[in-house]
Design a protein around this motif. Structure first.
Motif, PDB file in Angstrom:
ATOM      1  N   LEU A  86      -4.988 -12.352  -3.869  1.00 46.71           N
ATOM      2  CA  LEU A  86      -4.679 -11.133  -4.611  1.00 46.71           C
ATOM      3  C   LEU A  86      -5.522  -9.965  -4.115  1.00 46.71           C
ATOM      4  O   LEU A  86      -5.012  -8.851  -3.917  1.00 46.71           O
ATOM      5  N   GLN A  87      -6.808 -10.199  -3.904  1.00 52.14           N
ATOM      6  CA  GLN A  87      -7.674  -9.128  -3.401  1.00 52.14           C
ATOM      7  C   GLN A  87      -7.227  -8.652  -2.024  1.00 52.14           C
ATOM      8  O   GLN A  87      -7.236  -7.450  -1.733  1.00 52.14           O
ATOM      9  N   LEU A  88      -6.800  -9.578  -1.178  1.00 55.58           N
ATOM     10  CA  LEU A  88      -6.318  -9.209   0.153  1.00 55.58           C
ATOM     11  C   LEU A  88      -5.080  -8.334   0.064  1.00 55.58           C
ATOM     12  O   LEU A  88      -4.948  -7.338   0.786  1.00 55.58           O
ATOM     13  N   GLN A  89      -4.150  -8.714  -0.815  1.00 53.65           N
ATOM     14  CA  GLN A  89      -2.927  -7.926  -0.970  1.00 53.65           C
ATOM     15  C   GLN A  89      -3.236  -6.514  -1.455  1.00 53.65           C
ATOM     16  O   GLN A  89      -2.653  -5.532  -0.979  1.00 53.65           O
ATOM     17  N   ILE A  90      -4.147  -6.395  -2.395  1.00 51.92           N
ATOM     18  CA  ILE A  90      -4.523  -5.073  -2.907  1.00 51.92           C
ATOM     19  C   ILE A  90      -5.152  -4.231  -1.797  1.00 51.92           C
ATOM     20  O   ILE A  90      -4.819  -3.048  -1.632  1.00 51.92           O
ATOM     21  N   CYS A  91      -6.044  -4.832  -1.026  1.00 45.12           N
ATOM     22  CA  CYS A  91      -6.696  -4.102   0.070  1.00 45.12           C
ATOM     23  C   CYS A  91      -5.685  -3.650   1.119  1.00 45.12           C
ATOM     24  O   CYS A  91      -5.781  -2.538   1.653  1.00 45.12           O
ATOM     25  N   ARG A  92      -4.716  -4.512   1.428  1.00 46.40           N
ATOM     26  CA  ARG A  92      -3.705  -4.140   2.415  1.00 46.40           C
ATOM     27  C   ARG A  92      -2.870  -2.952   1.930  1.00 46.40           C
ATOM     28  O   ARG A  92      -2.533  -2.056   2.703  1.00 46.40           O
ATOM     29  N   ARG A  93      -2.547  -2.926   0.641  1.00 45.93           N
ATOM     30  CA  ARG A  93      -1.761  -1.822   0.102  1.00 45.93           C
ATOM     31  C   ARG A  93      -2.573  -0.523   0.088  1.00 45.93           C
ATOM     32  O   ARG A  93      -2.055   0.552   0.396  1.00 45.93           O
ATOM     33  N   VAL A  94      -3.843  -0.636  -0.264  1.00 42.25           N
ATOM     34  CA  VAL A  94      -4.698   0.559  -0.247  1.00 42.25           C
ATOM     35  C   VAL A  94      -4.826   1.095   1.176  1.00 42.25           C
ATOM     36  O   VAL A  94      -4.734   2.307   1.420  1.00 42.25           O
ATOM     37  N   ALA A  95      -5.025   0.186   2.149  1.00 40.06           N
ATOM     38  CA  ALA A  95      -5.182   0.607   3.546  1.00 40.06           C
ATOM     39  C   ALA A  95      -3.922   1.283   4.086  1.00 40.06           C
ATOM     40  O   ALA A  95      -4.000   2.182   4.929  1.00 40.06           O
ATOM     41  N   ALA A  96      -2.766   0.848   3.596  1.00 39.82           N
ATOM     42  CA  ALA A  96      -1.499   1.425   4.047  1.00 39.82           C
ATOM     43  C   ALA A  96      -1.123   2.678   3.261  1.00 39.82           C
ATOM     44  O   ALA A  96      -0.077   3.285   3.515  1.00 39.82           O
ATOM     45  N   GLY A  97      -1.968   3.053   2.292  1.00 42.75           N
ATOM     46  CA  GLY A  97      -1.681   4.245   1.505  1.00 42.75           C
ATOM     47  C   GLY A  97      -0.693   4.009   0.379  1.00 42.75           C
ATOM     48  O   GLY A  97      -0.137   4.973  -0.180  1.00 42.75           O
ATOM     49  N   GLY A  98      -0.464   2.767   0.037  1.00 44.94           N
ATOM     50  CA  GLY A  98       0.486   2.464  -1.022  1.00 44.94           C
ATOM     51  C   GLY A  98      -0.164   2.366  -2.386  1.00 44.94           C
ATOM     52  O   GLY A  98      -1.386   2.389  -2.519  1.00 44.94           O
ATOM     53  N   ASP A  99       0.687   2.284  -3.432  1.00 43.07           N
ATOM     54  CA  ASP A  99       0.165   2.128  -4.787  1.00 43.07           C
ATOM     55  C   ASP A  99      -0.203   0.666  -5.022  1.00 43.07           C
ATOM     56  O   ASP A  99       0.154  -0.212  -4.238  1.00 43.07           O
ATOM     57  N   ILE A 100      -0.924   0.414  -6.102  1.00 44.87           N
ATOM     58  CA  ILE A 100      -1.356  -0.960  -6.362  1.00 44.87           C
ATOM     59  C   ILE A 100      -0.937  -1.461  -7.744  1.00 44.87           C
ATOM     60  O   ILE A 100      -1.286  -2.575  -8.129  1.00 44.87           O
ATOM     61  N   SER A 101      -0.196  -0.650  -8.489  1.00 46.04           N
ATOM     62  CA  SER A 101       0.133  -1.068  -9.857  1.00 46.04           C
ATOM     63  C   SER A 101       1.613  -0.941 -10.202  1.00 46.04           C
ATOM     64  O   SER A 101       1.995  -1.138 -11.352  1.00 46.04           O
ATOM     65  N   SER A 102       2.471  -0.603  -9.222  1.00 46.76           N
ATOM     66  CA  SER A 102       3.903  -0.454  -9.497  1.00 46.76           C
ATOM     67  C   SER A 102       4.554  -1.820  -9.694  1.00 46.76           C
ATOM     68  O   SER A 102       3.946  -2.867  -9.453  1.00 46.76           O
ATOM     69  N   LEU A 103       5.797  -1.795 -10.107  1.00 48.60           N
ATOM     70  CA  LEU A 103       6.545  -3.037 -10.276  1.00 48.60           C
ATOM     71  C   LEU A 103       6.676  -3.766  -8.951  1.00 48.60           C
ATOM     72  O   LEU A 103       6.548  -4.998  -8.881  1.00 48.60           O
ATOM     73  N   THR A 129       5.238  -7.473  -8.214  1.00 47.53           N
ATOM     74  CA  THR A 129       6.141  -8.522  -7.744  1.00 47.53           C
ATOM     75  C   THR A 129       5.571  -9.198  -6.499  1.00 47.53           C
ATOM     76  O   THR A 129       5.596 -10.422  -6.365  1.00 47.53           O
ATOM     77  N   LEU A 130       5.015  -8.365  -5.606  1.00 48.67           N
ATOM     78  CA  LEU A 130       4.395  -8.910  -4.395  1.00 48.67           C
ATOM     79  C   LEU A 130       3.208  -9.779  -4.742  1.00 48.67           C
ATOM     80  O   LEU A 130       3.017 -10.858  -4.169  1.00 48.67           O
TER      81      LEU A 130
END
Length: 230
Positions: free
Chosen positions: A205-222, A226-227
């Protein structure tokens, strides 16, 4: 076979601190242990007996033990020796790498877990940056604006050594600007394996959150949740 091992096997007859020295004389009657781990306790007790007063030990760059071969055994021997002589010995550990210090003192299974209270050194302020800027101009004939030094200092987590190394790199290279050298150094650090131990300890889960932050994406959307669930 290591440098530490060789030093632990060396007979100590004299210890010098500043302008004072302490002669240990002949070895105590108790037999000198062969194991380098037991030798730590043996040497410390020899110091205590000869000094006949409380001792202060200072271990600099202690975080390097986290990378040493047999580090767990070395640190355990050190802690055991200090604990046995706790009525006569006080210890200060210093280090320049916060993450590795955390490995020694904050990780629950570490040999030095809660073995010391962690205090941060006060950050150097504007006077330090102005001094570095003036010194670079005077010694290297390279102008480095204080504002650019402040940016680099913050990106290196206010570590003086890292900033000074960067100034030397700029002074000895052919980069047109200090900012260019800083960006190249940061890119090099990010591409290295310096942070791999941190990544290895992350949960999926921490890895997925970090990857989304690094890509400039949100971390709390639906979509993000789901991811995470997947």
């Amino acid at each position: 076979a290591t440098t530490v091992g060789k030093r632990l096997r060396t007979k100590v007859t004299k210890v010098g601190v500043a302008s004072m020295s302490l002669e240990l004389g002949d070895e105590p009657t108790r037999k000198r242990p062969e194991s380098p781990y037991l030798l730590v306790d043996w040497l410390l007790k020899a110091l205590v007996r000869k000094a006949k007063r409380p001792l202060l030990l200072l271990f600099d760059e202690i975080q390097e033990l986290a990378l040493a071969k047999d580090s767990e055994q070395i640190v355990s021997a050190l802690r055991a020796a200090i604990t046995k002589s706790r009525n006569s010995v006080r210890v200060i550990f210093t280090g320049s790498n916060q993450d590795r210090l955390g490995e020694l003192f904050s990780r629950s299974r570490a040999a030095l877990y809660e073995g010391a209270s962690i205090l941060s050194f006060p950050r150097l302020d504007q006077d330090f940056l102005e001094f570095v800027s003036a010194h670079a101009q005077r010694s290297f004939r390279r102008r480095i604006p204080v504002a650019e030094l402040a940016t680099a200092f913050e990106r290196f987590q206010f570590q003086p050594r890292a900033l000074i190394d960067l100034v030397f790199l700029y002074a000895s290279g052919d980069k047109a600007s200090f900012a260019e050298v800083l960006n190249a150094r940061i890119e090099g650090l990010l591409a290295s394996d310096l942070f791999q131990p941190i990544v290895n300890q992350m949960t999926p889960l921490q890895l997925q959150i970090c990857r989304r932050v690094a890509a400039g994406g949100d971390i709390s959307s639906l979509e993000a949740r789901t991811l995470y669930a997947q």
